[in-house]
Design a protein around this motif. Sequence first.
Motif, PDB file in Angstrom:
ATOM      1  N   PRO A   1     -23.640 -10.200 -18.404  1.00 58.32           N
ATOM      2  CA  PRO A   1     -22.859  -8.209 -19.017  1.00 58.32           C
ATOM      3  C   PRO A   1     -21.665  -8.580 -18.940  1.00 58.32           C
ATOM      4  O   PRO A   1     -21.328  -7.391 -20.843  1.00 58.32           O
ATOM      5  N   GLY A   2     -20.891  -9.582 -18.749  1.00 56.96           N
ATOM      6  CA  GLY A   2     -19.400  -9.684 -19.410  1.00 56.96           C
ATOM      7  C   GLY A   2     -19.928 -10.132 -20.489  1.00 56.96           C
ATOM      8  O   GLY A   2     -18.230 -10.274 -20.969  1.00 56.96           O
ATOM      9  N   PHE A   3     -20.246 -10.994 -21.184  1.00 61.60           N
ATOM     10  CA  PHE A   3     -20.514 -11.487 -22.518  1.00 61.60           C
ATOM     11  C   PHE A   3     -20.739 -10.670 -23.452  1.00 61.60           C
ATOM     12  O   PHE A   3     -20.165 -10.651 -24.668  1.00 61.60           O
ATOM     13  N   SER A   4     -20.883  -9.238 -23.305  1.00 56.27           N
ATOM     14  CA  SER A   4     -21.950  -7.923 -23.755  1.00 56.27           C
ATOM     15  C   SER A   4     -20.655  -7.325 -24.244  1.00 56.27           C
ATOM     16  O   SER A   4     -19.957  -6.871 -25.009  1.00 56.27           O
TER      17      SER A   4
ATOM     18  N   PHE B   1     -16.818  -8.347 -23.746  1.00 58.30           N
ATOM     19  CA  PHE B   1     -16.172  -8.952 -24.506  1.00 58.30           C
ATOM     20  C   PHE B   1     -17.483 -10.771 -25.673  1.00 58.30           C
ATOM     21  O   PHE B   1     -17.617 -12.205 -25.029  1.00 58.30           O
ATOM     22  N   PRO B   2     -17.906  -9.797 -26.587  1.00 60.05           N
ATOM     23  CA  PRO B   2     -18.510 -10.683 -27.856  1.00 60.05           C
ATOM     24  C   PRO B   2     -17.924 -12.354 -27.900  1.00 60.05           C
ATOM     25  O   PRO B   2     -18.471 -13.226 -28.484  1.00 60.05           O
ATOM     26  N   SER B   3     -16.261 -11.470 -28.060  1.00 56.09           N
ATOM     27  CA  SER B   3     -16.011 -13.945 -28.369  1.00 56.09           C
ATOM     28  C   SER B   3     -15.827 -14.909 -27.118  1.00 56.09           C
ATOM     29  O   SER B   3     -15.010 -15.299 -28.013  1.00 56.09           O
ATOM     30  N   LEU B   4     -16.853 -14.192 -26.482  1.00 52.95           N
ATOM     31  CA  LEU B   4     -16.502 -15.556 -25.568  1.00 52.95           C
ATOM     32  C   LEU B   4     -18.219 -16.070 -26.103  1.00 52.95           C
ATOM     33  O   LEU B   4     -18.366 -17.154 -25.057  1.00 52.95           O
TER      34      LEU B   4
END
Length: 443
Positions: free
Chosen positions: A12-15, A17-20
């Motif tokens: 979920p964290g990648f949603s 912070f899309p830059s990851l």
Amino acid sequence: MVQPQEPVKLSPGFSLFPSLKPPNKTLFFHQSTALFVTFLAYASFHASRKPPSIVKSVLGPTLQSDSDSGWAPFNGPHGTHRLGYWFSVHLLIYFVVVQILCGLFQSIGWPCVVAVVGNWFGKEKRGLIMGVWNSHTSIGNIIGSVVASGVLEFGWGWSFVVPGILIIFVGIFVFLFLVVRPEDLGFETTGKEVEMNVENEEKLENEEVGLLGTESSDSLQAIGFLEAWRLPGVAPFAFCLFFSKLVAYTFLYWLPFYIRHTAVAGVHLSHKTAGILSTIFDVGGVFGGILAGFISDMIEARAVTSVAFLILSIPALVLYRAYGSLSMITNIALMFISGLLVNGPYALITTAVAADLGTQDLIQGNSRALATVTAIIDGTGSVGAALGPLLAGYISTRGWNSVFLMLIVAIFLAGLFLIRVARAEIKGKLGEGNRLWNSITTQ
């Protein structure tokens, strides 16, 4: 060359912070992130395991000079045989059930984090990488000791609550940012053991192929429990870890209590000082895990490295028991050396060895075998981890010399289980040397 592909699924964290997401971040970044997240996860587990050893001296039995009356049922003559603050619970069964539940939920942690790290890294420098990564056990112990000792003056219950809150926050962080496999981010696993084993599949002997059937190289089906036990090296290292973890966890749960009740330079230390001083053992463990991993990578012999550390740890424990109380300097020095030598093979077996055994040629690229093998090895070790502190509680009533004798016998048995494996490694190295010499002389 690792090329990014279409992502499969993301945490979920990648949603948030899309830059990851790739290609914004490289494979190295995500490998480092996997190491960091799993490091925090298991460090928080170990931090929560230290409070019982810190509060043990407060609960009882107490020194004659103590003003504390202890906490029933731990302040009686059989208090060392056992380990409700908020509701004034004094039932032994309550504490036993809580400890069992904690162990049950935490038991899933180790196989998972080792499998994740095994997914992200190949065999090259595995001992050193996992030696550094496995310092989370000692770092967690240090954090747990410092935190539990620091809040002990507010009541022993807080020594358990604060590390518990830490686990909650770390759990949320893991849920948001941990990626289990590089494939989930669209990276190809070129160069990892799975594909390397596929290339060498034709070299496997027929009897080895038959061990696990005809599974495909990209199979995600876990191997059976008995099949995992039959893999070469699993049983010896598992039983070695049984005794190694018995020793390590005895120190984990009893070292602050031992320091509190053993005069250093003729002075009995306070609860807080004893708890903080015990972290020196874990500091030594950090260096021991890294050193064992580095040496095993250098000589390419995990069993030989483990046996060497185990043999040297016997005189280290004898010296610590005999001369550790002379002065604070000798206590710190000998405790550091003991931690380095005791935790070295423990760290090596639970990480690099487990990963090696879970990705060997006989697995035939089965990507879930690593978690099964790790669970078997660490699960066997956990039995020893439960037995060691329990035995120490009973044996300590006969004197600390008896406890240290038990630890020395356990270390000896741990080394004994690896003798055959170490001998095979030595013969293999000698054979390689002879072949190299023959090739040189024939040219």
